[in-house]
Enzyme design. Structure first.
Site, mmCIF file in Angstrom:
data_model
loop_
_atom_site.group_PDB
_atom_site.id
_atom_site.type_symbol
_atom_site.label_atom_id
_atom_site.label_comp_id
_atom_site.label_asym_id
_atom_site.label_seq_id
_atom_site.Cartn_x
_atom_site.Cartn_y
_atom_site.Cartn_z
ATOM 1 N N LYS A 102 0.841 -1.201 0.000
ATOM 2 C CA LYS A 102 0.000 0.000 0.000
ATOM 3 C C LYS A 102 0.880 1.256 0.000
ATOM 4 O O LYS A 102 2.102 1.165 0.209
ATOM 5 C CB LYS A 102 -0.910 -0.035 1.228
ATOM 6 C CG LYS A 102 -1.846 -1.262 1.272
ATOM 7 C CD LYS A 102 -2.771 -1.154 2.479
ATOM 8 C CE LYS A 102 -3.337 -2.483 2.902
ATOM 9 N NZ LYS A 102 -4.197 -2.377 4.091
ATOM 10 N N TYR A 157 -12.027 -3.103 -2.272
ATOM 11 C CA TYR A 157 -12.468 -3.352 -0.886
ATOM 12 C C TYR A 157 -13.987 -3.485 -0.774
ATOM 13 O O TYR A 157 -14.528 -3.237 0.302
ATOM 14 C CB TYR A 157 -11.971 -2.221 0.020
ATOM 15 C CG TYR A 157 -10.519 -2.380 0.456
ATOM 16 C CD1 TYR A 157 -10.068 -3.560 1.042
ATOM 17 C CD2 TYR A 157 -9.607 -1.332 0.307
ATOM 18 C CE1 TYR A 157 -8.744 -3.703 1.466
ATOM 19 C CE2 TYR A 157 -8.284 -1.464 0.736
ATOM 20 C CZ TYR A 157 -7.863 -2.653 1.314
ATOM 21 O OH TYR A 157 -6.559 -2.792 1.745
ATOM 22 N N ASN A 205 -1.072 -0.453 7.744
ATOM 23 C CA ASN A 205 -0.489 -1.796 7.909
ATOM 24 C C ASN A 205 0.230 -2.300 6.660
ATOM 25 O O ASN A 205 0.508 -3.488 6.516
ATOM 26 C CB ASN A 205 -1.529 -2.787 8.443
ATOM 27 C CG ASN A 205 -2.666 -3.025 7.476
ATOM 28 O OD1 ASN A 205 -2.656 -2.514 6.352
ATOM 29 N ND2 ASN A 205 -3.651 -3.814 7.883
ATOM 30 N N HIS A 217 -1.381 -5.622 1.557
ATOM 31 C CA HIS A 217 -2.635 -6.359 1.378
ATOM 32 C C HIS A 217 -2.315 -7.746 0.838
ATOM 33 O O HIS A 217 -1.404 -7.900 0.020
ATOM 34 C CB HIS A 217 -3.550 -5.643 0.375
ATOM 35 C CG HIS A 217 -4.691 -6.510 -0.070
ATOM 36 N ND1 HIS A 217 -5.866 -6.603 0.631
ATOM 37 C CD2 HIS A 217 -4.793 -7.368 -1.129
ATOM 38 C CE1 HIS A 217 -6.658 -7.482 0.024
ATOM 39 N NE2 HIS A 217 -6.040 -7.946 -1.050
ATOM 40 N N GLU A 222 -9.318 -10.678 -7.188
ATOM 41 C CA GLU A 222 -8.386 -9.549 -7.074
ATOM 42 C C GLU A 222 -7.344 -9.571 -8.189
ATOM 43 O O GLU A 222 -6.992 -8.516 -8.729
ATOM 44 C CB GLU A 222 -7.725 -9.563 -5.686
ATOM 45 C CG GLU A 222 -8.735 -9.192 -4.601
ATOM 46 C CD GLU A 222 -8.249 -9.397 -3.164
ATOM 47 O OE1 GLU A 222 -9.038 -9.115 -2.235
ATOM 48 O OE2 GLU A 222 -7.105 -9.839 -2.954
#
Ligand code: DAT
Ligand code: MG
Length: 237
Positions: free
Chosen positions: A95, A135, A198, A201, A212
């Site tokens: 990310k 998402y 975080n 992904h 995805e």
């Protein structure tokens, strides 16, 4: 799926071998080669072009003696078959926080050293709309909007990794969603502090992995190749 392709390609080569043994005539060999090219086309592009090259122009006569081309093709297939166990693929993305913090190499190296194989990679800034698609299963959550804003706020390194058990084990390498709860030794455990940043992904199951990968990549962006390391990473005794 891949192994099915190799199996069917392998069958074709075996048929080719027996055909070439029983009919040494070049004209028949040519027909067999053409059949093989047709059979491989759209399945294993490298082999298709291999056969098409072998089949082309005058080079055909010298190339397709049956002594040179077929053993080479068989060797290629055996090499591929040796590790054509059901290898799965997962979608992994670093990310914007991970990219900005200079953690690309660190994260990639953890997947690479494990023995997983990189089959697609690109750096993109996703739109908000795209982030919402990615998402979509979290759209009812209070953090959904902020999460999508964040994902679309900068460069994301999108990747597809391949290997036995890569979906589940990729999640293990990544660690728990909340870095406060991620074990040391995991990517989030070692490199992140809060859930909103975080850094990485990873698909959470076979269905999401498929969805995805399809969302982030065109089929032609996925590179199928044999890694030199595979015969050392995989094997039964
Ligand atoms: P994961 O990324 O581990 O699959 P998830 O799919 O439940 O976790 O959530 C997607 C992302 O949303 C997650 O990486 C960070 C963010 N997120 C999850 N729970 C959150 C929370 N309680 N507060 C803020 N952000 C959260
Ligand atoms: Mg998730």
């Amino acid at each position: 799926m891949r192994s099915e392709i190799y199996r069917s390609a392998s069958k074709t080569v075996k048929a080719l071998l027996s055909a070439s043994r029983s009919s040494p005539l070049l004209a028949e060999g040519r027909a067999v080669a053409a059949a093989a090219a047709t059979s491989f086309r759209g399945k294993t592009p490298a082999l298709a072009s291999f056969y098409e090259r072998a089949h082309s122009k005058s080079a055909f006569n010298t190339w397709f003696s049956g002594a040179l081309v077929l053993p080479a093709a068989v060797y290629m297939l055996q090499e591929q078959e040796a590790h054509a166990a059901e290898l799965e693929r997962t979608f992994i993305a670093i990310k914007p926080d991970g990219v900005q913090r200079g953690l690309i190499a660190e994260i990639i190296s953890r997947f690479e050293r494990k023995g997983f194989k990189l089959v697609a990679i690109k750096l993109v800034v996703p739109s908000k709309d795209f982030a919402q698609k990615h998402y979509h299963d979290l759209k009812e959550r209070p953090f959904f909007n902020g999460l999508c804003n964040f994902l679309s706020s900068g460069p994301v390194l999108a990747m597809v990794w391949e290997g036995e058990g890569v979906i589940k084990y990729g999640r293990k390498l990544i660690g728990a969603t909340d870095p406060q709860k991620s074990e040391p030794g995991t990517i989030r455990g070692d490199l992140a502090v809060v859930v909103g940043r975080n850094i990485i992904h990873g698909s959470d199951g076979p269905e999401t992995a498929k969805d995805e990968i399809n969302l982030w990549f065109q089929p032609e962006e996925l590179v199928s190749y044999t890694s030199n390391a595979e015969k050392w990473v995989y094997g039964d005794n």
